[in-house]
Design an enzyme around this catalytic site. Sequence first.
Site, PDB file in Angstrom:
ATOM      1  N   SER A 115      -0.083 -10.958 -25.011  1.00 19.50           N
ATOM      2  CA  SER A 115       0.163 -10.547 -23.664  1.00 19.50           C
ATOM      3  C   SER A 115      -0.121  -9.156 -23.477  1.00 19.50           C
ATOM      4  O   SER A 115       0.365  -8.419 -24.281  1.00 19.50           O
ATOM      5  CB  SER A 115       1.451 -11.103 -22.993  1.00 19.50           C
ATOM      6  OG  SER A 115       1.725 -10.613 -21.643  1.00 19.50           O
ATOM      7  N   LYS A 166       3.789 -18.444 -24.968  1.00 20.43           N
ATOM      8  CA  LYS A 166       3.059 -17.644 -24.188  1.00 20.43           C
ATOM      9  C   LYS A 166       2.922 -18.244 -23.061  1.00 20.43           C
ATOM     10  O   LYS A 166       2.785 -17.700 -22.060  1.00 20.43           O
ATOM     11  CB  LYS A 166       1.846 -17.490 -24.992  1.00 20.43           C
ATOM     12  CG  LYS A 166       0.868 -16.762 -24.037  1.00 20.43           C
ATOM     13  CD  LYS A 166       0.914 -15.393 -23.651  1.00 20.43           C
ATOM     14  CE  LYS A 166       0.249 -14.799 -22.577  1.00 20.43           C
ATOM     15  NZ  LYS A 166      -0.949 -14.891 -22.465  1.00 20.43           N
ATOM     16  N   ASN A 219       3.889 -16.619 -19.131  1.00 22.35           N
ATOM     17  CA  ASN A 219       3.200 -16.669 -18.043  1.00 22.35           C
ATOM     18  C   ASN A 219       3.713 -17.335 -16.800  1.00 22.35           C
ATOM     19  O   ASN A 219       3.392 -16.827 -15.869  1.00 22.35           O
ATOM     20  CB  ASN A 219       1.557 -17.361 -18.305  1.00 22.35           C
ATOM     21  CG  ASN A 219       0.845 -16.506 -19.217  1.00 22.35           C
ATOM     22  OD1 ASN A 219       1.295 -15.636 -19.866  1.00 22.35           O
ATOM     23  ND2 ASN A 219      -0.406 -16.685 -19.074  1.00 22.35           N
ATOM     24  N   GLU A 246       5.746 -14.936 -15.521  1.00 21.44           N
ATOM     25  CA  GLU A 246       5.158 -13.938 -14.777  1.00 21.44           C
ATOM     26  C   GLU A 246       4.591 -14.578 -13.392  1.00 21.44           C
ATOM     27  O   GLU A 246       4.550 -13.620 -12.271  1.00 21.44           O
ATOM     28  CB  GLU A 246       3.844 -13.754 -15.691  1.00 21.44           C
ATOM     29  CG  GLU A 246       2.896 -12.857 -14.985  1.00 21.44           C
ATOM     30  CD  GLU A 246       1.537 -12.763 -15.986  1.00 21.44           C
ATOM     31  OE1 GLU A 246       1.691 -12.539 -17.301  1.00 21.44           O
ATOM     32  OE2 GLU A 246       0.506 -13.063 -15.580  1.00 21.44           O
TER      33      GLU A 246
HETATM   34  P1  NAP Z   1     -13.899 -12.796 -21.952  1.00 20.65           P
HETATM   35  O1  NAP Z   1     -14.147 -11.414 -21.934  1.00 20.65           O
HETATM   36  O2  NAP Z   1     -14.400 -13.765 -21.007  1.00 20.65           O
HETATM   37  O3  NAP Z   1     -14.429 -13.219 -23.631  1.00 20.65           O
HETATM   38  C1  NAP Z   1     -14.820 -14.609 -24.016  1.00 20.65           C
HETATM   39  C2  NAP Z   1     -15.223 -14.312 -25.354  1.00 20.65           C
HETATM   40  O4  NAP Z   1     -15.465 -15.744 -25.766  1.00 20.65           O
HETATM   41  C3  NAP Z   1     -16.598 -13.811 -25.410  1.00 20.65           C
HETATM   42  O5  NAP Z   1     -16.484 -13.262 -26.904  1.00 20.65           O
HETATM   43  C4  NAP Z   1     -17.576 -15.018 -25.577  1.00 20.65           C
HETATM   44  O6  NAP Z   1     -18.872 -14.842 -26.301  1.00 20.65           O
HETATM   45  C5  NAP Z   1     -16.729 -16.042 -26.067  1.00 20.65           C
HETATM   46  N1  NAP Z   1     -16.942 -17.513 -25.998  1.00 20.65           N
HETATM   47  C6  NAP Z   1     -16.935 -17.990 -24.691  1.00 20.65           C
HETATM   48  N2  NAP Z   1     -17.400 -19.513 -25.156  1.00 20.65           N
HETATM   49  C7  NAP Z   1     -17.988 -19.298 -26.408  1.00 20.65           C
HETATM   50  C8  NAP Z   1     -18.318 -20.348 -27.303  1.00 20.65           C
HETATM   51  N3  NAP Z   1     -18.521 -21.688 -26.618  1.00 20.65           N
HETATM   52  N4  NAP Z   1     -18.504 -20.095 -28.592  1.00 20.65           N
HETATM   53  C9  NAP Z   1     -18.435 -18.916 -28.840  1.00 20.65           C
HETATM   54  N5  NAP Z   1     -17.753 -17.943 -28.307  1.00 20.65           N
HETATM   55  C10 NAP Z   1     -17.473 -18.166 -26.951  1.00 20.65           C
HETATM   56  O7  NAP Z   1     -12.333 -13.325 -22.402  1.00 20.65           O
HETATM   57  P2  NAP Z   1     -11.093 -12.570 -22.828  1.00 20.65           P
HETATM   58  O8  NAP Z   1     -10.450 -11.957 -21.501  1.00 20.65           O
HETATM   59  O9  NAP Z   1     -11.237 -11.745 -23.893  1.00 20.65           O
HETATM   60  O10 NAP Z   1     -10.074 -13.853 -23.278  1.00 20.65           O
HETATM   61  C11 NAP Z   1     -10.405 -14.197 -24.307  1.00 20.65           C
HETATM   62  C12 NAP Z   1      -9.264 -15.330 -24.758  1.00 20.65           C
HETATM   63  O11 NAP Z   1      -7.900 -14.399 -24.587  1.00 20.65           O
HETATM   64  C13 NAP Z   1      -8.849 -16.297 -23.561  1.00 20.65           C
HETATM   65  O12 NAP Z   1      -8.350 -17.599 -24.030  1.00 20.65           O
HETATM   66  C14 NAP Z   1      -7.983 -15.616 -22.713  1.00 20.65           C
HETATM   67  O13 NAP Z   1      -7.304 -16.564 -21.974  1.00 20.65           O
HETATM   68  C15 NAP Z   1      -7.002 -15.002 -23.448  1.00 20.65           C
HETATM   69  N6  NAP Z   1      -6.260 -14.010 -22.979  1.00 20.65           N
HETATM   70  C16 NAP Z   1      -6.815 -12.804 -22.246  1.00 20.65           C
HETATM   71  C17 NAP Z   1      -6.164 -12.145 -21.503  1.00 20.65           C
HETATM   72  C18 NAP Z   1      -6.574 -11.090 -20.630  1.00 20.65           C
HETATM   73  O14 NAP Z   1      -5.857 -10.265 -20.003  1.00 20.65           O
HETATM   74  N7  NAP Z   1      -7.833 -11.175 -20.280  1.00 20.65           N
HETATM   75  C19 NAP Z   1      -4.862 -12.013 -21.984  1.00 20.65           C
HETATM   76  C20 NAP Z   1      -4.222 -12.634 -22.762  1.00 20.65           C
HETATM   77  C21 NAP Z   1      -4.935 -13.658 -23.355  1.00 20.65           C
HETATM   78  P3  NAP Z   1     -20.087 -14.343 -25.639  1.00 20.65           P
HETATM   79  O15 NAP Z   1     -19.967 -12.809 -25.484  1.00 20.65           O
HETATM   80  O16 NAP Z   1     -21.193 -14.870 -26.120  1.00 20.65           O
HETATM   81  O17 NAP Z   1     -19.962 -15.066 -24.114  1.00 20.65           O
END
Ligand code: NAP
Length: 469
Positions: A129, A184, A188, A191
Amino acid sequence: MKKADIGVIGLGVMGHNLALNFERHGYRVALYNRTAEKTRSLLASAKPDQQLIGTYSLEEFCAHLERPRRILLMVQAGKPVDDMISALQPLLEPGDILIDGGNSYFLDTERRHETLKDTGILYVGMGISGGEEGALWGPSLMPGGPYQAWENLAPMLRDIAAKAEDGEPCVDYIGPRGAGHYVKMVHNGIEYADMQLIAETYHLLKNALGLSAYQLADIFEKWNQSELQSYLIQITAEVLRKRDDETGHPLVDMILDEAQQKGTGKWTSQNALDVGAAVPTISAAVDMRILSAFKHERVQASRILSGPTKAYQGDPANLINLTQQALYASKMIAYAQGMGLLRQASLEYGYDLKLDRLAAIWRAGCIIRARLLGDITAAYQSDPGLVNLLLAPAFRDTLASHHQALREVIKIGIDLGIPMMGMSTALAYYDAYRSERLPANLIQAQRDYFGAHTYRRIDRDGIFHTEWT
Ligand code: NAP
């Protein structure tokens, strides 16, 4: 070439910044992303002396990792995680550590643990988080899975984690299997509740007193110096102060009132029903997001359904003061619900959660970081067997002095026709929990009447049934 200490797969918002966070702490990081462009652009923006190794196939990625390999998966939750695990599995060896740092559903993590446990690959489900900034400068980390993996990872994770005021890193071993992702998920859920309670406060003060976003920003900024001090109150003040460059209005007034959700709040509510824990304020927050999404229907209904039309007549300063107390009281009750769910789930799933440690690692880095978490940590430290946070002396005493304000504020909301679903459920939970006798006797009688479900009596042991007619 020197091998990497850790590898990150998935260089989206979170993976990108976590990779840089590891590197800043002296670790050599291998990078891989499905779309090669993201890997290239990260490397292009890096300084030449940064210890980042770009790779363009999973084979190349795995070959660049020091053994036992440490791999952090930061891809979209769901099928992409399963696909990645399947693709990596033939390339990994016993002892290698695979961490899923996304928001995976905890039962998926349990299933993946089960699949991998006989392969020797150590599978870690880690809640993270702190959003984009936290990932870069210090998140709160909730790793679950084999303890052996935690022993290996602990120094690195302690390095990159946020540090609480006393310097303690906001990471600890959470528990076996899906425990990290479970915690986690509940984080949320809490949150969601916290955001809903803040939103109701905003709604009430805006409508009752006709305050502008900038005036409300001043109030939240002041509250952030009080017992309410928290990241969510701080960003609320900043959001309310932001001007829209295009129109010159406060930006918040230009944003469509339809809240979206990615599912972790809903999962928390659903799971609470499964394990038999009451989290009405978290559920209310999910319900209010759902209701908000019916914008079109609400617009129609606003012209058809009637409600109160009167204006608030009381003293504005008094309402602001009461609302501050009501927000704090309802927030305490919502956190008590979340911690109660964690306690219940720990028994249900055998997670052996240490509630004081969970509150301690939420003190910094994460979205719900707040002064209150120091009090929650202290409450569980002084009484690890605490059955409900509301009973801890500090909570009991604050609620004794604040519950009346919560009642007053809800009454004002009712009088003005402003929905106070979060605050109302918080108060109802408080009143239900402190009730020696609830009307469940009547429910038992009804059940026995129509379904012969039987009941127990207050004056003697046994199971009873009555022919009611
Ligand atoms: P993001 O910016 O949308 O990035 C997603 C990533 O996943 C990209 O590198 C994408 O690759 C990859 N991906 C998606 N589908 C794929 C597939 N089928 N095979 C291989 N790679 C794939 O997402 P993010 O915000 O970094 O979040 C990543 C994870 O962390 C999620 O589970 C999210 O819920 C969690 N999270 C997010 C936050 C936040 O604040 N954003 C906080 C805590 C946890 P490409 O570049 O090739 O599309």
